[in-house]
Design a protein around this motif. Structure first.
Motif, PDB file in Angstrom:
ATOM      1  N   TRP A 186       1.257   4.184  10.121  1.00 18.11           N
ATOM      2  CA  TRP A 186       0.943   3.087   9.192  1.00 18.11           C
ATOM      3  C   TRP A 186      -0.414   3.321   8.520  1.00 18.11           C
ATOM      4  O   TRP A 186      -0.565   3.093   7.323  1.00 18.11           O
ATOM      5  N   ARG A 187      -1.395   3.828   9.308  1.00 15.41           N
ATOM      6  CA  ARG A 187      -2.724   4.060   8.744  1.00 15.41           C
ATOM      7  C   ARG A 187      -2.817   5.389   7.999  1.00 15.41           C
ATOM      8  O   ARG A 187      -3.377   5.462   6.897  1.00 15.41           O
ATOM      9  N   ILE A 239      -7.596   0.074  13.110  1.00 14.43           N
ATOM     10  CA  ILE A 239      -6.256   0.488  13.534  1.00 14.43           C
ATOM     11  C   ILE A 239      -6.311   1.794  14.309  1.00 14.43           C
ATOM     12  O   ILE A 239      -5.741   1.919  15.404  1.00 14.43           O
ATOM     13  N   ALA A 249       0.442  11.651  12.827  1.00 13.05           N
ATOM     14  CA  ALA A 249       0.520  10.471  13.704  1.00 13.05           C
ATOM     15  C   ALA A 249       1.108  10.836  15.054  1.00 13.05           C
ATOM     16  O   ALA A 249       0.553  10.464  16.108  1.00 13.05           O
ATOM     17  N   THR A 257      -5.745   1.819  18.409  1.00 17.51           N
ATOM     18  CA  THR A 257      -4.529   2.539  18.831  1.00 17.51           C
ATOM     19  C   THR A 257      -4.865   3.703  19.753  1.00 17.51           C
ATOM     20  O   THR A 257      -4.261   3.860  20.824  1.00 17.51           O
ATOM     21  N   ILE A 291       5.274   3.976  20.021  1.00 15.39           N
ATOM     22  CA  ILE A 291       4.559   2.819  19.458  1.00 15.39           C
ATOM     23  C   ILE A 291       3.235   3.272  18.849  1.00 15.39           C
ATOM     24  O   ILE A 291       2.855   2.836  17.747  1.00 15.39           O
ATOM     25  N   GLY A 292       2.528   4.163  19.548  1.00 17.62           N
ATOM     26  CA  GLY A 292       1.271   4.698  19.010  1.00 17.62           C
ATOM     27  C   GLY A 292       1.488   5.452  17.708  1.00 17.62           C
ATOM     28  O   GLY A 292       0.688   5.342  16.771  1.00 17.62           O
ATOM     29  N   THR A 293       2.579   6.204  17.641  1.00 18.86           N
ATOM     30  CA  THR A 293       2.905   6.957  16.421  1.00 18.86           C
ATOM     31  C   THR A 293       3.133   6.007  15.242  1.00 18.86           C
ATOM     32  O   THR A 293       2.689   6.276  14.119  1.00 18.86           O
ATOM     33  N   ILE A 294       3.812   4.893  15.491  1.00 15.60           N
ATOM     34  CA  ILE A 294       4.086   3.922  14.423  1.00 15.60           C
ATOM     35  C   ILE A 294       2.792   3.364  13.844  1.00 15.60           C
ATOM     36  O   ILE A 294       2.613   3.302  12.620  1.00 15.60           O
ATOM     37  N   PHE A 295       1.855   2.967  14.714  1.00 15.11           N
ATOM     38  CA  PHE A 295       0.583   2.407  14.239  1.00 15.11           C
ATOM     39  C   PHE A 295      -0.254   3.455  13.512  1.00 15.11           C
ATOM     40  O   PHE A 295      -0.844   3.177  12.460  1.00 15.11           O
ATOM     41  N   LEU A 296      -0.295   4.669  14.053  1.00 19.52           N
ATOM     42  CA  LEU A 296      -1.076   5.720  13.405  1.00 19.52           C
ATOM     43  C   LEU A 296      -0.450   6.129  12.071  1.00 19.52           C
ATOM     44  O   LEU A 296      -1.158   6.402  11.105  1.00 19.52           O
TER      45      LEU A 296
END
Length: 456
Positions: free
Chosen positions: A152-153, A195, A167, A199, A145-150
């Motif tokens: 994205w940025r 973000i 990420a 995160t 989940i952390g990888t997905i948010f990072l």
């Protein structure tokens, strides 16, 4: 056959769970050092062995102190090696071994069971194997989940493949409280990015509260547990309190210094980020070297306290800090016992807490002295006075497996590097655990007639 039996008997007598735990970390560090020492791990010329050993120790012990630029001096293979080291080091080598053996259909040894019980659980449980599997599951889900948010940025700044790699590297580093970053300035370029900050802070906190706390909170939310244990309550209350106190102190102490001219939103993000990361993570969005002396003192205290038991972080742990405060409070009120939430702490737990705090303080004093004695140079005492604060900060950072530095890590000589390596290792496995592993046996001493001495 007879020789085999002799070796087996010797190992069964001398390889206690404590020694297996310490030896597993030492062996994995050496394996990582040899891997990083090979030419393909460096981007240009090969690393010196002392630098490879320092980087491997910092990775396995999830410290984050670096004598080189991870993003520039290491090749892609070298960076992946560090990522594997702090992933396995954060969760524990024994944990991965037990799950691997279970998947292969092999049983779990009594010593392996005892190590995992003492690493992740506050009280023995029959379903500990289920908890160990949940530990790995929670870890990979949270990191994903952390990888997905990072991603994205980072995708806004880098090509997709590069963004994904950065990420996943930073997500694993954050959750395991490592603090290693592929950016030269760590995360200073993203000081005001909501973000990135949220995160990384969430990953650090989730990795630092301890896996049994994660398990109990999720079980309580799903209705599988009727109540939270006292351990979980202490960890949650102490963690939240330290985060807010640290953030408030950082904000007001740095408002006219490192945060001067910065808008309120960014100042608030930076304050909470540094309050969280000071307790074993090692990421930074401000230059640590320019902080005020008062802020440095607050950060040293936070680093010394560290994360919570059964987590990926170091320090004396939040529970030890709380129990020490409760001990002082109860003594002032004239209570012999340490009471909290209608429960009395076992005397053995209180004695262990005191031993941990003083053993940790002694180690910090010892290593700081070594750094000062071997600092070299011919500067006058007044000109080199700043080294004391820098070396103390460096030592506490190594002990708490934090990774923050005032900029002296790359300047350490070989003797100083060995001292910090020892401090990182002792901080990860625990000074008392290391002492018990080195000592041949733990025997109950002879009790003589008592005689009082004046104290205080």
């Amino acid at each position: 056959m007879k020789f085999y039996l002799i070796i087996k008997t010797f190992l069964s007598r001398h390889l206690t769970p404590t020694r297996i735990f310490v030896s597993s970390f030492a062996a994995f560090i050496m394996l990582g050092a040899l891997s990083l020492w090979l030419p393909f791990s460096a981007s240009h010329k090969g690393l010196r062995f002392i630098d490879a050993l320092f980087t491997a120790t910092s990775s396995v012990c999830v410290t984050g102190l670096a004598v080189l630029d991870i993003g520039k001096d290491l090749s892609l293979i070298g960076q992946i090696i560090t990522m594997i080291l702090f992933q396995v080091g954060g969760l524990g080598i024994i944990t991965f071994s037990i799950v691997l053996f279970a998947l292969m259909g092999k049983g779990i040894s009594f010593k392996g069971s005892e190590i995992c019980q003492t690493t992740f659980l506050h009280t023995p449980r029959r379903d500990f194997y289920l908890i160990i599997k949940k530990v790995l599951l929670y870890t990979f889900v949270i990191e994903a989940i952390g990888t997905i948010f990072l991603f994205w940025r980072f995708a806004q700044d880098f090509p997709p493949l590069t963004a994904f790699y950065r990420a996943i590297y930073h997500a694993i580093s954050a959750f395991n409280n490592s603090g290693y970053s592929l950016f030269t300035d760590n995360l200073m370029a993203y000081q005001g990015d909501i973000i990135i900050n949220i995160t990384v802070m969430a990953l650090i906190v989730l990795g630092g509260i301890g896996f049994i706390v994660q398990y109990e909170v999720l079980a309580k939310l799903r209705g599988l547990e009727k109540r939270l244990s006292l351990h979980t309550k202490i960890v949650l209350v102490t963690t939240v309190s330290l985060i807010f106190i640290g953030a408030v102190c950082f904000f007001f102490l740095e408002i006219n210094n490192s945060l001067k001219g910065v808008n309120f939103k960014t100042s608030l993000l930076a304050s909470f980020f540094q309050s969280i990361t000071a307790r074993t993570a090692g990421f930074n969005t401000v230059d640590i070297g320019i902080l005020t002396n008062s802020t440095i003192l607050v950060m040293i205290i936070l680093m010394f306290i560290g994360a919570s038991p059964g987590s990926t972080g170091g320090g004396i742990k939040t529970t030890s800090f709380t129990l020490l405060l409760l001990l002082i409070f109860n003594r002032i009120r004239g209570n012999e016992n340490v009471n909290i939430a209608n429960r009395t702490m076992p005397q053995e737990t209180i004695e262990k807490t005191i031993s941990i705090v003083f053993a940790s303080a002694f180690c910090i004093c010892l290593i700081t002295s070594v750094l000062l004695l071997f600092s070299g140079g011919d500067a006058t005492p007044m000109a080199s006075r700043h080294r004391f604060v820098e070396y103390l900060f460096e030592t506490v950072s190594a002990f708490g497996t934090v990774g923050l530095s005032m900029g002296v890590t790359p300047q350490l000589n070989d003797i100083q590097k060995f001292a910090i390596i020892f401090m990182m290792f002792a901080g990860r496995v625990g000074p008392l655990t290391l002492a018990f592993a080195l000592y041949s046996s733990r025997k109950k001493g002879i009790t003589y007639a008592e005689e009082a001495v004046m104290v205080g």
